[in-house]
Design an enzyme around this catalytic site. Structure first.
Site, PDB file in Angstrom:
ATOM      1  N   SER A 115       0.818  -1.215   0.000  1.00  0.00           N
ATOM      2  CA  SER A 115       0.000   0.000   0.000  1.00  0.00           C
ATOM      3  C   SER A 115       0.847   1.259   0.000  1.00  0.00           C
ATOM      4  O   SER A 115       1.950   1.274   0.562  1.00  0.00           O
ATOM      5  CB  SER A 115      -0.865  -0.002   1.265  1.00  0.00           C
ATOM      6  OG  SER A 115      -1.460   1.262   1.445  1.00  0.00           O
ATOM      7  N   TYR A 139      -1.947   0.497   9.904  1.00  0.00           N
ATOM      8  CA  TYR A 139      -2.167  -0.295   8.691  1.00  0.00           C
ATOM      9  C   TYR A 139      -0.918  -0.245   7.789  1.00  0.00           C
ATOM     10  O   TYR A 139      -0.412  -1.284   7.349  1.00  0.00           O
ATOM     11  CB  TYR A 139      -3.398   0.260   7.954  1.00  0.00           C
ATOM     12  CG  TYR A 139      -3.515  -0.192   6.533  1.00  0.00           C
ATOM     13  CD1 TYR A 139      -3.887  -1.491   6.232  1.00  0.00           C
ATOM     14  CD2 TYR A 139      -3.240   0.686   5.481  1.00  0.00           C
ATOM     15  CE1 TYR A 139      -3.990  -1.911   4.918  1.00  0.00           C
ATOM     16  CE2 TYR A 139      -3.340   0.279   4.167  1.00  0.00           C
ATOM     17  CZ  TYR A 139      -3.712  -1.022   3.893  1.00  0.00           C
ATOM     18  OH  TYR A 139      -3.798  -1.435   2.592  1.00  0.00           O
ATOM     19  N   LYS A 143       1.960  -3.256   6.455  1.00  0.00           N
ATOM     20  CA  LYS A 143       2.349  -3.524   5.061  1.00  0.00           C
ATOM     21  C   LYS A 143       3.868  -3.401   4.896  1.00  0.00           C
ATOM     22  O   LYS A 143       4.503  -4.207   4.211  1.00  0.00           O
ATOM     23  CB  LYS A 143       1.624  -2.560   4.120  1.00  0.00           C
ATOM     24  CG  LYS A 143       0.114  -2.775   4.064  1.00  0.00           C
ATOM     25  CD  LYS A 143      -0.217  -4.104   3.419  1.00  0.00           C
ATOM     26  CE  LYS A 143      -1.696  -4.401   3.378  1.00  0.00           C
ATOM     27  NZ  LYS A 143      -2.015  -5.684   2.756  1.00  0.00           N
TER      28      LYS A 143
END
Ligand code: UDP
Length: 320
Positions: A115, A139, A143
């Site tokens: 991402s 988040y 990643k």
């Protein structure tokens, strides 16, 4: 190739499955159906109901497989800040289970959904893969950690990978093959659509005091079918002996939140009720991609990512 698509019943995963089948691959979907939709499961693909936290189910599903595409992750930035454990367990432990099972079974190719959130709040507004990574939400941290693990699993276990740093995935298959709506969406366009069809009375625009022309955040919206095409190309690249790589997938063009709302109002010819509220924690002001590397390495060129195609293809799925 025989490809295991983990998260293949999800929003991006089902578009990836559609493209793999079109390209003639043999597809097995592995999905725990937590957010996957039954109507997204292509009948031409084999389906295994399983969870990446279950190592023995994973190992069984990997039997006879040449490559794994992994899209089964929690993806809501705001939620990741409120409930990091959920993200640590699913996105980190779950992915390590996959890599360990691949190493054990001897599966050599891995395509990973990464991402743009790995970049955090970059100094430049157009970001290439050499920009420093410094996630500002949990988040994005999950990643980035997996990308770092991937480097080691390549060196130590010979797993060749492509990590695809998606910018903002939007849109639906223009041929109408994917029709499953995301449940309780947290991303911008599905929320705009839910307002448009009356599933929610109004939406919030998070922050209007960002250093952008209209004060709302700018993102690089990439059509999900263009993303799917990059996965198919990544597999071919790995199969042809390509070395492991991390690639941005975006258009290089940014649109503000307000512009997305207004363009939807214009194309649909109906108002989208909205109000301005506080900033959402963890949101950088501007994220747009330089994706020249994906073009060079994969020959990838987005063809569906104009706003009109993005919005109208999504509208066709919501308006029924
Ligand atoms: N956004 C918003 N209202 C919403 C959902 C999202 O204003 O109900 C904004 C969000 O703050 C961000 C942009 O829309 O600036 C894109 O957010 P999304 O969650 O879709 O993707 P992200 O960029 O966080 O991965």
């Amino acid at each position: 190739m025989r490809v295991l698509v983990i998260g293949g019943a999800g929003y991006i995963g089902s578009h990836v499955v559609a493209d793999l089948l079109r390209a003639g691959h043999q597809v097995r979907i592995f999905d725990n159906m937590s957010t996957g939709r039954p109507e997204n499961i292509f009948p031409d693909a084999e389906f295994v109901h399983g969870d990446i936290l279950n190592v023995s189910a994973l190992t069984t599903a990997l039997t006879g497989v040449d490559a794994v595409i992994h899209l089964a992750a929690k993806k809501a930035v705001g939620e990741s800040m409120a409930d990091p454990a959920k993200y640590a367990i699913n996105n980190i432990s779950g992915t390590l289970n996959i890599l360990n099972a691949m190493a054990e079974v001897g599966v050599r190719y891995f395509v990973f959904s990464s991402s743009a959130a790995v970049y955090g709040m970059p100094d430049v507004s157009v970001i290439d893969e050499t920009c420093p990574t410094n996630p500002i939400n949990f988040y994005g941290f999950t990643k980035l950690e997996i990308e770092r693990f991937l480097g080691w699993y390549d060196r130590l276990k010979g797993i060749r990978f492509i990590a695809l740093r998606y910018f903002n995935a939007v849109g639906y298959d223009v041929d109408g093959r994917v029709r499953g709506l995301e449940q309780n969406p947290q991303n911008l366009l599905p929320i705009i659509m839910e307002v448009a069809v009356g599933m929610r009375p109004k939406m919030c625009i998070f922050g209007r005091d960002y250093p952008t022309p209209d004060g709302t955040c700018i993102r690089d919206y990439i059509h999900v079918s263009d993303l799917a095409d990059a996965h198919t190309r990544a597999l071919a690249y790995l199969e042809n002996g390509g070395e492991s790589r991390i690639l941005n997938l975006g258009t290089g063009q940014g649109h503000s939140v307000l512009a997305m709302v207004q363009e939807t109002e214009r194309l649909l010819g109906r108002p989208i009720a909205h109000e301005f509220t506080e900033r959402r924690p963890g949101d950088p002001a501007i994220l747009t991609a330089r994706a020249d590397e994906a073009r060079r390495v994969l020959g990838w060129v987005p063809t569906h990512s104009d706003l009109e195609t993005i919005i109208t293809s999504t509208w066709r799925v919501y308006h029924r």
